[in-house]
Design an enzyme around this catalytic site. Structure first.
Site, PDB file in Angstrom:
ATOM      1  N   LYS A  18       0.849  -1.201   0.000  1.00 39.87           N
ATOM      2  CA  LYS A  18       0.000   0.000   0.000  1.00 39.87           C
ATOM      3  C   LYS A  18       0.884   1.249   0.000  1.00 39.87           C
ATOM      4  O   LYS A  18       1.761   1.395   0.850  1.00 39.87           O
ATOM      5  CB  LYS A  18      -0.918  -0.019   1.229  1.00 39.87           C
ATOM      6  CG  LYS A  18      -1.760   1.257   1.412  1.00 39.87           C
ATOM      7  CD  LYS A  18      -2.756   1.134   2.580  1.00 39.87           C
ATOM      8  CE  LYS A  18      -3.461   2.457   2.871  1.00 39.87           C
ATOM      9  NZ  LYS A  18      -4.415   2.377   4.001  1.00 39.87           N
ATOM     10  N   ASP A  75      -2.871   9.954   4.125  1.00 36.44           N
ATOM     11  CA  ASP A  75      -4.287   9.580   4.192  1.00 36.44           C
ATOM     12  C   ASP A  75      -5.052  10.582   5.055  1.00 36.44           C
ATOM     13  O   ASP A  75      -5.056  10.481   6.284  1.00 36.44           O
ATOM     14  CB  ASP A  75      -4.413   8.155   4.764  1.00 36.44           C
ATOM     15  CG  ASP A  75      -5.869   7.670   4.799  1.00 36.44           C
ATOM     16  OD1 ASP A  75      -6.730   8.348   4.200  1.00 36.44           O
ATOM     17  OD2 ASP A  75      -6.115   6.610   5.407  1.00 36.44           O
ATOM     18  N   LYS A 114     -10.690  12.511   8.137  1.00 33.58           N
ATOM     19  CA  LYS A 114     -10.381  12.026   9.481  1.00 33.58           C
ATOM     20  C   LYS A 114     -10.525  13.171  10.480  1.00 33.58           C
ATOM     21  O   LYS A 114     -10.230  14.321  10.159  1.00 33.58           O
ATOM     22  CB  LYS A 114      -8.953  11.470   9.535  1.00 33.58           C
ATOM     23  CG  LYS A 114      -8.785  10.142   8.827  1.00 33.58           C
ATOM     24  CD  LYS A 114      -7.367   9.609   8.972  1.00 33.58           C
ATOM     25  CE  LYS A 114      -7.169   8.331   8.174  1.00 33.58           C
ATOM     26  NZ  LYS A 114      -7.865   7.163   8.747  1.00 33.58           N
ATOM     27  N   ASP A 152       1.248   6.009   5.862  1.00 33.82           N
ATOM     28  CA  ASP A 152       0.298   5.085   5.237  1.00 33.82           C
ATOM     29  C   ASP A 152       0.856   4.413   3.974  1.00 33.82           C
ATOM     30  O   ASP A 152       0.141   3.710   3.275  1.00 33.82           O
ATOM     31  CB  ASP A 152      -1.022   5.817   4.948  1.00 33.82           C
ATOM     32  CG  ASP A 152      -2.231   4.903   5.046  1.00 33.82           C
ATOM     33  OD1 ASP A 152      -2.106   3.807   5.617  1.00 33.82           O
ATOM     34  OD2 ASP A 152      -3.297   5.286   4.528  1.00 33.82           O
ATOM     35  N   ASP A 156     -12.521   6.879   3.351  1.00 31.90           N
ATOM     36  CA  ASP A 156     -11.363   6.588   4.202  1.00 31.90           C
ATOM     37  C   ASP A 156     -10.962   5.115   4.126  1.00 31.90           C
ATOM     38  O   ASP A 156      -9.902   4.729   4.609  1.00 31.90           O
ATOM     39  CB  ASP A 156     -11.673   6.998   5.652  1.00 31.90           C
ATOM     40  CG  ASP A 156     -10.417   7.170   6.494  1.00 31.90           C
ATOM     41  OD1 ASP A 156      -9.312   7.145   5.921  1.00 31.90           O
ATOM     42  OD2 ASP A 156     -10.551   7.339   7.721  1.00 31.90           O
ATOM     43  N   GLU A 164      -9.693   3.602   1.719  1.00 29.34           N
ATOM     44  CA  GLU A 164      -9.074   3.816   0.400  1.00 29.34           C
ATOM     45  C   GLU A 164      -7.996   2.789   0.071  1.00 29.34           C
ATOM     46  O   GLU A 164      -7.757   2.493  -1.089  1.00 29.34           O
ATOM     47  CB  GLU A 164      -8.482   5.222   0.321  1.00 29.34           C
ATOM     48  CG  GLU A 164      -7.057   5.401   0.889  1.00 29.34           C
ATOM     49  CD  GLU A 164      -6.942   5.122   2.385  1.00 29.34           C
ATOM     50  OE1 GLU A 164      -7.974   5.140   3.075  1.00 29.34           O
ATOM     51  OE2 GLU A 164      -5.815   4.873   2.863  1.00 29.34           O
ATOM     52  N   ARG A 187      -7.837  -0.415   0.402  1.00 29.67           N
ATOM     53  CA  ARG A 187      -8.330  -1.595  -0.310  1.00 29.67           C
ATOM     54  C   ARG A 187      -8.650  -1.293  -1.765  1.00 29.67           C
ATOM     55  O   ARG A 187      -8.574  -2.165  -2.622  1.00 29.67           O
ATOM     56  CB  ARG A 187      -9.543  -2.168   0.440  1.00 29.67           C
ATOM     57  CG  ARG A 187     -10.720  -1.251   0.522  1.00 29.67           C
ATOM     58  CD  ARG A 187     -11.693  -1.642   1.618  1.00 29.67           C
ATOM     59  NE  ARG A 187     -11.180  -1.320   2.948  1.00 29.67           N
ATOM     60  CZ  ARG A 187     -11.850  -1.553   4.083  1.00 29.67           C
ATOM     61  NH1 ARG A 187     -13.042  -2.134   4.053  1.00 29.67           N
ATOM     62  NH2 ARG A 187     -11.324  -1.233   5.245  1.00 29.67           N
TER      63      ARG A 187
HETATM   64  N1  BES Z   1      -4.664   4.084   6.855  1.00 28.26           N
HETATM   65  C1  BES Z   1      -5.826   3.775   7.603  1.00 28.26           C
HETATM   66  C2  BES Z   1      -5.613   2.684   8.644  1.00 28.26           C
HETATM   67  C3  BES Z   1      -4.680   2.993   9.785  1.00 28.26           C
HETATM   68  C4  BES Z   1      -5.190   3.374  11.007  1.00 28.26           C
HETATM   69  C5  BES Z   1      -3.306   2.850   9.650  1.00 28.26           C
HETATM   70  C6  BES Z   1      -4.329   3.625  12.066  1.00 28.26           C
HETATM   71  C7  BES Z   1      -2.460   3.123  10.684  1.00 28.26           C
HETATM   72  C8  BES Z   1      -2.961   3.501  11.904  1.00 28.26           C
HETATM   73  C9  BES Z   1      -6.940   3.321   6.672  1.00 28.26           C
HETATM   74  O1  BES Z   1      -6.921   3.823   5.386  1.00 28.26           O
HETATM   75  C10 BES Z   1      -8.208   3.776   7.292  1.00 28.26           C
HETATM   76  O2  BES Z   1      -8.477   4.939   7.284  1.00 28.26           O
HETATM   77  N2  BES Z   1      -8.953   2.839   7.820  1.00 28.26           N
HETATM   78  C11 BES Z   1     -10.177   3.131   8.455  1.00 28.26           C
HETATM   79  C12 BES Z   1     -11.233   2.322   7.761  1.00 28.26           C
HETATM   80  C13 BES Z   1     -12.613   2.690   8.091  1.00 28.26           C
HETATM   81  C14 BES Z   1     -13.028   3.941   7.399  1.00 28.26           C
HETATM   82  C15 BES Z   1     -13.492   1.578   7.650  1.00 28.26           C
HETATM   83  C16 BES Z   1     -10.055   2.728   9.912  1.00 28.26           C
HETATM   84  O3  BES Z   1      -9.433   1.687  10.183  1.00 28.26           O
HETATM   85  O4  BES Z   1     -10.498   3.462  10.764  1.00 28.26           O
HETATM   86 ZN    ZN Z   2      -5.134   4.493   4.709  1.00 27.93          ZN
HETATM   87 MN    MN Z   3      -8.030   5.653   5.230  1.00 27.15          MN
END
Ligand code: BES
Ligand code: ZN
Ligand code: MN
Length: 477
Positions: free
Chosen positions: A245, A250, A257, A268, A327, A329, A331
């Site tokens: 990734k 992000d 966020k 990220d 968010d 993103e 995947r």
């Molecule tokens: N990059 C984040 C995941 C992440 C969270 C990485 C904390 C490192 C530390 C990912 O893109 C994300 O935003 N995930 C969200 C998904 C949600 C919107 C379903 C999450 O895990 O909160």
């Molecule tokens: Zn992310």
């Molecule tokens: Mn995200």
């Protein structure tokens, strides 16, 4: 830069010295004065394991690693001991030290060197005052079992880990997707890796709707980085494909966020950086394995053109995805890369991604959340490598019914399930784009530490690099 490790055939007078031994019994005779022997013996009785003392013009550090049944625990003890020793030596402004492998224990010595070198890592690029820079520049190893080849491979791995940590620590103000691609390309080419960087036009021709969709809100173009290391006589008949990734920042996109959730989102791209770092290590060490690396890269930004909830993307494999949350993103860009991987007819594909907060909540920062389909045996090997390098993997299931939540009323899939089991559902989403033995590694937890975590340091840990190299070395043996 980590200190350079070099093999040496004896002990030079006046060198700072580390003696690694199981107990005082195995220490070399005639090496210590009687008062020193008493001093070491007393400390050892008090269960002190690291015993430094001064010999006027140099330091001697006696390090005991007591016999411990579990070899993985023993090796990890060596790494953390190495970190403590480097911290001591740097505090005393040492520039060079030699490790004397008293008991001729290859694995233990290698682990101690690894912990020492990784512990020395600092990211000082943006510090005007470099006063706190570590002084240790060279570690000699004097051992009956550690070979020149061992040392060369260790330096290659340490370079790969450094490379990954530097990229992950870089802020978005420097590391745009273009710079990310440029940094990877220049290092990879030097290491003998073939590099192709696909730009936006090509991504449009390839219909990479996931990567292009995530990029729509951005002021910076997306890139798709392809690395290929193909040595003369590879041991694997079909390539191993590594996917990482590469979200250089992000923000969450239109589903911006909030609070502190954006704080470390420069990290990220840790999966992509780990793929590049591991390939650099493998190529530098000239391991006979055919590997392909695929890194989709962009930031995830809100803006007038950004995708919004309800939008439908047409992915590289032709499937349609309803975006529920911008968010989620990672995947979306990984799906295109996993689908692109099919053209290599891979033996195995492994992706690394800082994919979900859910994985961190489930298992914390001490482990990687791993999932697999059709890769049971490879997964066991990877899991064993994980214990060996202490980048441990906990398996989560990819049972079919977990996929139910990804059903969309108007498209083939949606990019978000319910509030539970987020790490697994993300894995299920990715799996839909694969058609080969597949392992998914969610590294959101262990990729970055706010507070210093032994030799993993503060900031980027470089997680994934040592894991992948160890796994790949297992394949050629
Ligand atoms: N990059 C984040 C995941 C992440 C969270 C990485 C904390 C490192 C530390 C990912 O893109 C994300 O935003 N995930 C969200 C998904 C949600 C919107 C379903 C999450 O895990 O909160
Ligand atoms: Zn992310
Ligand atoms: Mn995200």
């Amino acid at each position: 830069m980590h200190p350079r490790i070099i093999a040496q055939t004896g002990i030079t007078h006046g060198d700072n010295l580390i003696l690694l031994a199981e107990s005082p019994k195995t220490l070399p005779a005639g090496f210590f004065s009687d008062p020193e022997i008493r001093f070491i013996g007393d400390r050892h009785k008090q269960k002190v394991e690291m015993i430094p003392f001064n010999r006027l013009d140099h330091w001697v550090v006696v390090q005991f690693i007591p016999a411990e049944k579990d070899r993985n625990q023993r090796w990890e003890k060596c790494r953390t001991a190495g970190d403590k020793i480097q911290s001591f030596l740097n505090r005393h402004q040492a520039t060079r030290v030699a490790l004397f492998d008293v008991d001729s224990k290859n694995d233990e010595s290698m682990a101690l060197l690894e912990g020492m070198a990784m512990g020395c890592y600092q990211f000082l690029k943006y510090k005007t005052d470099k006063e706190d820079a570590n002084t240790l520049k060279e570690i000699g190893i004097f051992s009956g079992t550690v070979t020149k080849k061992n040392v060369a491979e260790l330096n290659a791995v340490l370079n790969g880990v450094d490379f990954t940590r530097n990229l992950v620590n870089e802020p978005n103000s420097y590391l745009t997707a273009a710079m990310f691609a440029k940094e990877i390309e220049s290092s990879a080419v030097k290491a003998g890796i073939a590099v192709e960087v696909l730009s936006k036009k090509k991504l449009e021709a390839l219909q990479m709707g996931g990567l292009l969709g995530v990029n729509k809100g951005s002021h910076e173009p997306p890139f798709f980085i392809i690395l290929e290391y193909k040595p003369g006589k590879p041991k694997n008949p079909k390539p191993i494909v590594l996917v990482g990734k590469g979200i250089v920042y992000d923000t969450g996109g239109m589903d911006l966020k909030t609070g502190s959730h954006m704080e470390n989102m420069k990290t990220d791209m840790a999966g992509g950086a780990a793929v590049a770092g591991a390939m650099l290590a493998v190529a530098t060490a000239k391991l006979p394995v055919h590997i392909v690396g695929l890194i989709p890269a962009t930031d995830n930004w809100p803006g007038p053109l950004a995708i919004v909830s309800g939008d439908i993307l047409k992915m590289h494999n032709g499937m349609t995805v309803e975006v529920i949350n911008t968010d989620a993103e990672g995947r979306l860009i990984l799906a295109d890369a996993l689908s692109y991987a099919k053209r290599y007819d891979p033996l195995l594909t492994i992706d690394l991604a800082t994919l979900t907060g859910s994985a961190v909540r489930a298992i914390g920062k001490r482990a990687i959340a791993g999932m697999q389909s059709d890769a049971g045996q490879a997964f066991e090997q990877l899991r064993a490598s994980g214990f060996d390098v202490y980048e441990r993997i906990v398996e989560l299931p990819l049972w079919d019914d977990y996929g139910e939540e990804l059903k969309s009323k108007i498209a083939d899939l949606k990019n978000l399930g319910g509030p539970e089991a987020g790490a697994i559902i993300a894995g299920k989403f990715l799996q839909k784009f694969t058609s080969y033995p597949y392992i998914h590694l969610d590294i959101a937890g262990p990729s970055f530490f706010d507070k210093r975590d032994s030799y993993r340091g503060q900031g980027a840990s470089g997680v994934g690099v040592r894991l992948l190299v160890k796994f790949i070395k297992g394949i050629i043996n």
